[in-house]
Write an enzyme that holds these catalytic residues in place. Structure first.
Site, short mmCIF file in Angstrom:
data_model
loop_
_atom_site.label_atom_id
_atom_site.label_comp_id
_atom_site.label_asym_id
_atom_site.label_seq_id
_atom_site.Cartn_x
_atom_site.Cartn_y
_atom_site.Cartn_z
N CYS A 71 3.21 -2.57 14.73
CA CYS A 71 2.03 -1.78 14.36
C CYS A 71 1.10 -2.55 13.45
O CYS A 71 -0.12 -2.44 13.55
CB CYS A 71 2.45 -0.47 13.71
SG CYS A 71 3.26 -0.63 12.09
N HIS A 109 4.20 2.99 8.65
CA HIS A 109 3.43 2.79 9.88
C HIS A 109 1.96 2.59 9.55
O HIS A 109 1.39 3.30 8.71
CB HIS A 109 3.62 3.99 10.80
CG HIS A 109 2.90 3.89 12.10
ND1 HIS A 109 3.07 2.83 12.96
CD2 HIS A 109 2.00 4.72 12.70
CE1 HIS A 109 2.32 3.00 14.03
NE2 HIS A 109 1.65 4.14 13.89
N ASP A 124 -4.32 5.03 17.46
CA ASP A 124 -3.07 4.29 17.24
C ASP A 124 -2.73 3.49 18.49
O ASP A 124 -2.55 4.07 19.57
CB ASP A 124 -1.95 5.28 16.92
CG ASP A 124 -0.70 4.62 16.36
OD1 ASP A 124 -0.55 3.40 16.52
OD2 ASP A 124 0.12 5.35 15.76
#
Length: 258
Positions: A71, A109, A124
């Site tokens: 991420c 995250h 995302d």
């Protein structure tokens, strides 16, 4: 070196430079289809660089070579892409139960919030599990994407992104606050990640974790657990054969989910 046009071409969006919801949705979905989440893109000792990330080097590996990443590789590069295209984009920190257990921090995250035409949208391109593939409005209203339902509900400490599949109940993907973040906020994650990688007694610091979107769904491989989501319906099986496991890793990373 980071290059907007190369980036857009690589995700199949050459010339898509509009600043509007339709373009944003195309950029997110195309990114998830073209670039995999991959724990294997970087050696463990290189993957620990979360805060002082060399965006040019990461761009070459994750985007130009389409090897993907985690991420903090993918959503950070996507943040830069959106910023250079003219979007109002803010980094946010999300937290998962698994992440808190593994890394001992709620600032885990990395994803983004885009403010567009007076509305806030979650964006995302780096979550390794069933999730939204197009921008998700920051709203408790139920939003349907490709057979799955999503909502953003308020909690005492902030918000939770929740998903419900075609035959499953609501479950939380991750929790978050809308506090704007700086890359340095992930220093604790980096330190804890570095400690895990440096601990040779740990055997799970380089787990196989990869996934991507495809037309109508998503596919993920976590160690030996192979999960597909098609039109909101999930199928899971455990892979015991080593040759099949290697073949599935290659297929997920190449985009041939077949």
């Amino acid at each position: 070196m980071f290059d907007v046009e190369t980036y857009l071409q690589q995700i199949g969006c050459g010339g898509e430079t509009g600043v509007d919801l339709e373009t944003l949705a195309k950029l997110q979905k195309s990114h998830l289809t073209a670039i995999p989440y991959s724990s294997l893109a970087y050696p463990p000792r290189d993957a620990v660089n979360v805060v002082d990330l060399d965006e040019d080097d990461v761009f070459v590996t994750s985007i130009a070579e389409a090897k993907g990443g985690a991420c903090y590789h993918l959503n950070r590069l996507f943040h830069r892409l959106l910023t250079e295209l003219g979007y109002d984009v803010t980094p946010l920190a999300g937290s998962t139960a698994e992440g808190r257990e593994t890394f001992g921090t709620d600032v885990e995250h990395i994803f983004n919030l885009v403010t567009l035409d007076g509305a806030d949208w979650l964006v995302d391109v780096g979550y390794p599990g069933p999730t939204y593939v197009e921008p998700l409005k920051l709203s408790p209203a139920v939003q349907t994407q490709y057979g799955s339902q999503f909502r953003v509900v308020e909690q005492d400490s902030g918000h939770a992104v929740q998903r419900r599949g075609a035959v499953t109940r609501w479950s939380t993907i991750y929790t978050f606050t809308t506090q704007p973040r700086e890359w340095s906020d992930w220093k604790e994650l980096e330190d804890n990640f570095r400690a895990l990688v440096g601990d040779t007694t740990r055997t799970d610091t380089r787990e196989t974790l990869c996934g991507r979107a495809f037309d109508g769904g998503q596919v993920f491989l976590r160690q030996r657990r192979y999960l597909t989501v098609t039109d909101g319906r999930e199928q899971v099986r455990t892979i015991t054969d080593d040759d099949e496991h290697r073949a599935l890793v290659a297929r997920v990373l190449s985009g041939d989910h077949g």
